[in-house]
Design a protein around this motif. Sequence first.
Motif, PDB file in Angstrom:
ATOM      1  N   GLU A   1       3.519  13.448  -7.428  1.00  0.00           N
ATOM      2  CA  GLU A   1       4.527  12.753  -6.608  1.00  0.00           C
ATOM      3  C   GLU A   1       5.146  11.582  -7.371  1.00  0.00           C
ATOM      4  O   GLU A   1       6.368  11.399  -7.392  1.00  0.00           O
ATOM      5  CB  GLU A   1       3.845  12.246  -5.346  1.00  0.00           C
ATOM      6  CG  GLU A   1       4.790  12.083  -4.176  1.00  0.00           C
ATOM      7  CD  GLU A   1       4.016  11.665  -2.930  1.00  0.00           C
ATOM      8  OE1 GLU A   1       4.245  10.540  -2.480  1.00  0.00           O
ATOM      9  OE2 GLU A   1       3.140  12.452  -2.485  1.00  0.00           O
ATOM     10  N   ARG A   2       4.277  10.813  -8.021  1.00  0.00           N
ATOM     11  CA  ARG A   2       4.799   9.636  -8.761  1.00  0.00           C
ATOM     12  C   ARG A   2       5.597  10.077  -9.997  1.00  0.00           C
ATOM     13  O   ARG A   2       6.567   9.447 -10.372  1.00  0.00           O
ATOM     14  CB  ARG A   2       3.654   8.710  -9.166  1.00  0.00           C
ATOM     15  CG  ARG A   2       3.043   7.960  -7.984  1.00  0.00           C
ATOM     16  CD  ARG A   2       2.083   6.895  -8.486  1.00  0.00           C
ATOM     17  NE  ARG A   2       1.420   6.195  -7.400  1.00  0.00           N
ATOM     18  CZ  ARG A   2       0.316   6.600  -6.804  1.00  0.00           C
ATOM     19  NH1 ARG A   2      -0.261   7.736  -7.176  1.00  0.00           N
ATOM     20  NH2 ARG A   2      -0.234   5.887  -5.840  1.00  0.00           N
ATOM     21  N   VAL A   3       5.143  11.188 -10.611  1.00  0.00           N
ATOM     22  CA  VAL A   3       5.891  11.704 -11.771  1.00  0.00           C
ATOM     23  C   VAL A   3       7.292  12.127 -11.323  1.00  0.00           C
ATOM     24  O   VAL A   3       8.294  11.851 -11.985  1.00  0.00           O
ATOM     25  CB  VAL A   3       5.142  12.886 -12.425  1.00  0.00           C
ATOM     26  CG1 VAL A   3       6.028  13.619 -13.429  1.00  0.00           C
ATOM     27  CG2 VAL A   3       3.867  12.397 -13.100  1.00  0.00           C
TER      28      VAL A   3
ATOM     29  N   ALA B   1      -0.447   2.677 -11.420  1.00  0.00           N
ATOM     30  CA  ALA B   1      -0.393   1.253 -11.040  1.00  0.00           C
ATOM     31  C   ALA B   1       0.820   0.563 -11.675  1.00  0.00           C
ATOM     32  O   ALA B   1       0.735  -0.561 -12.165  1.00  0.00           O
ATOM     33  CB  ALA B   1      -1.687   0.543 -11.425  1.00  0.00           C
ATOM     34  N   GLY B   2       1.928   1.263 -11.673  1.00  0.00           N
ATOM     35  CA  GLY B   2       3.168   0.691 -12.213  1.00  0.00           C
ATOM     36  C   GLY B   2       3.069   0.318 -13.676  1.00  0.00           C
ATOM     37  O   GLY B   2       3.777  -0.575 -14.140  1.00  0.00           O
ATOM     38  N   GLY B   3       2.205   1.003 -14.416  1.00  0.00           N
ATOM     39  CA  GLY B   3       2.047   0.688 -15.843  1.00  0.00           C
ATOM     40  C   GLY B   3       1.525  -0.720 -16.048  1.00  0.00           C
ATOM     41  O   GLY B   3       1.630  -1.267 -17.161  1.00  0.00           O
TER      42      GLY B   3
ATOM     43  N   SER C   1       6.489  -1.278 -17.271  1.00  0.00           N
ATOM     44  CA  SER C   1       5.320  -1.886 -16.639  1.00  0.00           C
ATOM     45  C   SER C   1       5.694  -2.985 -15.656  1.00  0.00           C
ATOM     46  O   SER C   1       6.624  -3.753 -15.891  1.00  0.00           O
ATOM     47  CB  SER C   1       4.438  -2.478 -17.753  1.00  0.00           C
ATOM     48  OG  SER C   1       3.477  -3.356 -17.231  1.00  0.00           O
ATOM     49  N   GLY C   2       4.922  -3.042 -14.588  1.00  0.00           N
ATOM     50  CA  GLY C   2       5.074  -4.127 -13.610  1.00  0.00           C
ATOM     51  C   GLY C   2       4.415  -5.417 -14.058  1.00  0.00           C
ATOM     52  O   GLY C   2       4.291  -6.355 -13.275  1.00  0.00           O
ATOM     53  N   GLY C   3       3.970  -5.489 -15.299  1.00  0.00           N
ATOM     54  CA  GLY C   3       3.399  -6.737 -15.826  1.00  0.00           C
ATOM     55  C   GLY C   3       1.901  -6.816 -15.621  1.00  0.00           C
ATOM     56  O   GLY C   3       1.206  -5.785 -15.525  1.00  0.00           O
ATOM     57  N   ALA C   4       1.394  -8.023 -15.542  1.00  0.00           N
ATOM     58  CA  ALA C   4      -0.052  -8.223 -15.424  1.00  0.00           C
ATOM     59  C   ALA C   4      -0.579  -7.523 -14.177  1.00  0.00           C
ATOM     60  O   ALA C   4       0.014  -7.637 -13.092  1.00  0.00           O
ATOM     61  CB  ALA C   4      -0.350  -9.708 -15.333  1.00  0.00           C
ATOM     62  N   ARG C   5      -1.699  -6.762 -14.318  1.00  0.00           N
ATOM     63  CA  ARG C   5      -2.281  -6.097 -13.144  1.00  0.00           C
ATOM     64  C   ARG C   5      -2.801  -7.165 -12.191  1.00  0.00           C
ATOM     65  O   ARG C   5      -3.741  -7.902 -12.510  1.00  0.00           O
ATOM     66  CB  ARG C   5      -3.387  -5.120 -13.557  1.00  0.00           C
ATOM     67  CG  ARG C   5      -4.070  -4.464 -12.408  1.00  0.00           C
ATOM     68  CD  ARG C   5      -4.073  -2.949 -12.369  1.00  0.00           C
ATOM     69  NE  ARG C   5      -3.571  -2.181 -13.435  1.00  0.00           N
ATOM     70  CZ  ARG C   5      -4.288  -1.239 -14.091  1.00  0.00           C
ATOM     71  NH1 ARG C   5      -5.541  -1.031 -13.783  1.00  0.00           N
ATOM     72  NH2 ARG C   5      -3.719  -0.520 -15.029  1.00  0.00           N
TER      73      ARG C   5
HETATM   74  C1  HXC Z   1      -0.624  -3.883  -9.995  1.00  0.00           C
HETATM   75  C2  HXC Z   1       1.436  -2.941  -9.651  1.00  0.00           C
HETATM   76  C3  HXC Z   1       2.060  -4.030 -10.309  1.00  0.00           C
HETATM   77  C4  HXC Z   1       1.231  -5.064 -10.812  1.00  0.00           C
HETATM   78  C5  HXC Z   1       3.580  -2.648  -9.698  1.00  0.00           C
HETATM   79  N1  HXC Z   1       2.421  -2.140  -9.270  1.00  0.00           N
HETATM   80  N2  HXC Z   1       3.393  -3.810 -10.317  1.00  0.00           N
HETATM   81  N3  HXC Z   1       0.116  -2.881  -9.497  1.00  0.00           N
HETATM   82  N4  HXC Z   1      -0.097  -4.949 -10.639  1.00  0.00           N
HETATM   83  N5  HXC Z   1       1.760  -6.082 -11.475  1.00  0.00           N
HETATM   84  C6  HXC Z   1       2.211  -0.886  -8.596  1.00  0.00           C
HETATM   85  C7  HXC Z   1       2.752  -0.861  -7.165  1.00  0.00           C
HETATM   86  O1  HXC Z   1       1.793  -1.367  -6.303  1.00  0.00           O
HETATM   87  C8  HXC Z   1       2.993   0.618  -6.957  1.00  0.00           C
HETATM   88  O2  HXC Z   1       1.762   1.247  -6.734  1.00  0.00           O
HETATM   89  C9  HXC Z   1       3.456   1.090  -8.309  1.00  0.00           C
HETATM   90  O3  HXC Z   1       2.997   0.109  -9.235  1.00  0.00           O
HETATM   91  C10 HXC Z   1       4.940   1.199  -8.409  1.00  0.00           C
HETATM   92  O4  HXC Z   1       5.515  -0.020  -7.956  1.00  0.00           O
HETATM   93  P1  HXC Z   1       6.750  -0.048  -6.972  1.00  0.00           P
HETATM   94  O5  HXC Z   1       6.892  -1.455  -6.516  1.00  0.00           O
HETATM   95  O6  HXC Z   1       6.623   1.002  -5.926  1.00  0.00           O
HETATM   96  O7  HXC Z   1       7.933   0.397  -7.929  1.00  0.00           O
HETATM   97  P2  HXC Z   1       9.401  -0.122  -7.989  1.00  0.00           P
HETATM   98  O8  HXC Z   1       9.999  -0.156  -6.611  1.00  0.00           O
HETATM   99  O9  HXC Z   1      10.087   0.707  -8.997  1.00  0.00           O
HETATM  100  O10 HXC Z   1       9.320  -1.629  -8.493  1.00  0.00           O
HETATM  101  C11 HXC Z   1       8.797  -1.887  -9.785  1.00  0.00           C
HETATM  102  C12 HXC Z   1       8.563  -3.400  -9.947  1.00  0.00           C
HETATM  103  C13 HXC Z   1       7.736  -3.959  -8.803  1.00  0.00           C
HETATM  104  C14 HXC Z   1       9.947  -4.095 -10.030  1.00  0.00           C
HETATM  105  C15 HXC Z   1       7.890  -3.602 -11.312  1.00  0.00           C
HETATM  106  O11 HXC Z   1       6.574  -3.139  -8.657  1.00  0.00           O
HETATM  107  C16 HXC Z   1       7.292  -5.369  -9.041  1.00  0.00           C
HETATM  108  O12 HXC Z   1       8.086  -6.300  -8.799  1.00  0.00           O
HETATM  109  N6  HXC Z   1       6.044  -5.536  -9.444  1.00  0.00           N
HETATM  110  C17 HXC Z   1       5.481  -6.843  -9.679  1.00  0.00           C
HETATM  111  C18 HXC Z   1       6.095  -7.467 -10.902  1.00  0.00           C
HETATM  112  C19 HXC Z   1       5.448  -8.783 -11.241  1.00  0.00           C
HETATM  113  O13 HXC Z   1       5.791  -9.813 -10.632  1.00  0.00           O
HETATM  114  N7  HXC Z   1       4.457  -8.730 -12.118  1.00  0.00           N
HETATM  115  C20 HXC Z   1       3.755  -9.851 -12.589  1.00  0.00           C
HETATM  116  C21 HXC Z   1       4.638 -10.517 -13.625  1.00  0.00           C
HETATM  117  S1  HXC Z   1       3.849 -11.903 -14.269  1.00  0.00           S
HETATM  118  P3  HXC Z   1       1.620   2.657  -6.004  1.00  0.00           P
HETATM  119  O14 HXC Z   1       0.157   2.827  -5.773  1.00  0.00           O
HETATM  120  O15 HXC Z   1       2.410   2.558  -4.720  1.00  0.00           O
HETATM  121  O16 HXC Z   1       2.173   3.686  -6.910  1.00  0.00           O
HETATM  122  C22 HXC Z   1       3.125 -11.288 -15.598  1.00  0.00           C
HETATM  123  C23 HXC Z   1       2.373 -12.306 -16.335  1.00  0.00           C
HETATM  124  C24 HXC Z   1       2.174 -11.911 -17.736  1.00  0.00           C
HETATM  125  O17 HXC Z   1       3.216 -10.188 -15.942  1.00  0.00           O
HETATM  126  C25 HXC Z   1       1.685 -13.122 -18.419  1.00  0.00           C
HETATM  127  C26 HXC Z   1       1.545 -12.958 -19.857  1.00  0.00           C
HETATM  128  C27 HXC Z   1       1.253 -14.277 -20.479  1.00  0.00           C
END
Ligand code: HXC
Length: 540
Positions: free
Chosen positions: A44-46, A123-125, A155-159
Amino acid sequence: QRLASAFYYRKSSPSHSLHSTSDNDLQHALTAEDALAEEGGGAERVEKQHAKGKLTARERLHLLLDVGTFCEWDRLVVSRDHVHDAPGARRDIAGTPGDGVVTGHGRIHGRPVFVYSQDFTVAGGSLSETHAEKICKVLDRAIESRAPLIGINDSGGARIQEGVLSLGGYAEVFKRNVLASGYIPQISVIMGPCAGGAVYSPALTDFIFMVRRQSNMFLTGPEVIRAALGESVTSEQLGGADTHTRRSGVAHVACDDDVDALQRVRELLSYLPSWWMGDAPRLPTDDPPEREDAVLDRLVPADPNEAYDMREVIERVVDGEEHFEIQPDWAPNVITTFARIDGRAVAIVANQPRHVAGCLDMDASVKAARFVRFADAFRLPIVTLVDVPGFLPGTQQEHHGIIRHGAKLLYAYTEASSPKLTVVTRKAYGGAYCVMSSKHIRGDLNSAWPSAEIAVMGARGAVGVLHRGDSADELQAHEAEYARRYLNPLTALRRGFVDCLLQPRRTRAWLAQGLELLQRKGVDSSREPMLPKKHGNIPL
Ligand code: HXC
């Protein structure tokens, strides 16, 4: 559960482990685990990924690498929380084997490269501790093996669930990007979201490719910007490919889709050595090095204020008119491009009279400086084509630091010990003359076309300073006299600041010969001695 118990039974009961049934069960367990890794986030996700026009992590690697050369590592690695799970058992998505990133090595044009490709379907990469460890492992091996590293980011960044563990993971990646910088080429391909501090790994690498209308890079997303500043902006406007390849200069190449991006990465690699002491591949060419091009003799217009296309000069000089331009749409007043002459890869920096008359402004200086530093780090010869009326004047430039930014280019050229070949096609005025790989800052071979004007400034500016207050007729006469006396290459030739007058049609032959002469420069004992110091202090 059945597979799980089979696995534990084998481990805890050695007497039974020889039994063929348990062995079969283990095989099934491993196969099932492997299948989980293969399917990533599931069908589904693919499908969702494909619906967005994006390929999956593995499909991307398949296109990037020579057919059949990908060797995957750590396919069954799972996040710490899942390390004791039964193999093949269904778990939450964060427990998918591979942990959201496909890593390993393969070949491009027959040469080894290391790769990672984030899997947005898991997990959104997002980057967990173990996901980061997998990336660090290929980076470490790339350094040891002296092979380029290509990272595909989606990737959505840091898990989020792993908190500081994932932040630490990012920092470990950053550290390796810095240690590898200038040692092996590092290329980042942004194929989806890339937000927060995650953008800093790509930013530390040499080249960033982005896919239009599909990938983003920003520190804080549109939502935060809306909340904090009340500004409304889309992701694409904020950090899309066009934004970063036209406005910010963060990225280097904008591509139409995944396939285009991966093909272009392959193309770029053909110009690069695998590591700083290696040689870029010399590719056979049907284009004779001695080829003359009569069009070059009349390319520069008689009117010094008329523009011409420096890109045409490049294409008429290099092998088969082919070159790979870096940041073509940002600071177009300077062209930075890789090409080959007589099969040898070169880095070309060229002023472009078609944009702001080829003046050096802040962006052009920074763009060219970084390109020169890359070329020098990897011992690529630097060919400079000069037609520059100077640094761009004005309060906007001065107040934003043209002095500081221009100094970067001066520093980069002076520091560079790669073979440096310079052709002045027309204007080489003022500070820009000094900067653009002049003899004085260690240019190796310098030539000038008969149309060269090597002077402190153009006629109007000079006469304005020297003859302020004269009548219009007098000023005109002074300008003509100034042009006659100074706007030519004669003094520079008489002083040996340029080595020879070059008939434009002979430019390719002159460069080909020069590259041959200088091919050992920078290798073994002919390396120029540097003062002993920790490192220089480039004006950042
Ligand atoms: C865990 C995550 C995730 C994250 C996304 N997912 N980001 N899981 N940690 N950071 C998961 C979602 O829960 C979802 O899971 C799947 O990935 C797809 O995400 P969607 O939101 O459905 O996809 P989409 O609508 O395309 O939006 C993508 C996205 C959004 C724009 C990236 O997911 C998002 O805004 N994510 C958070 C981004 C963020 O703020 N990250 C932290 C940044 S700070 P399922 O199970 O439903 O498939 C950071 C710090 C780094 O990275 C510091 C380094 C020094």
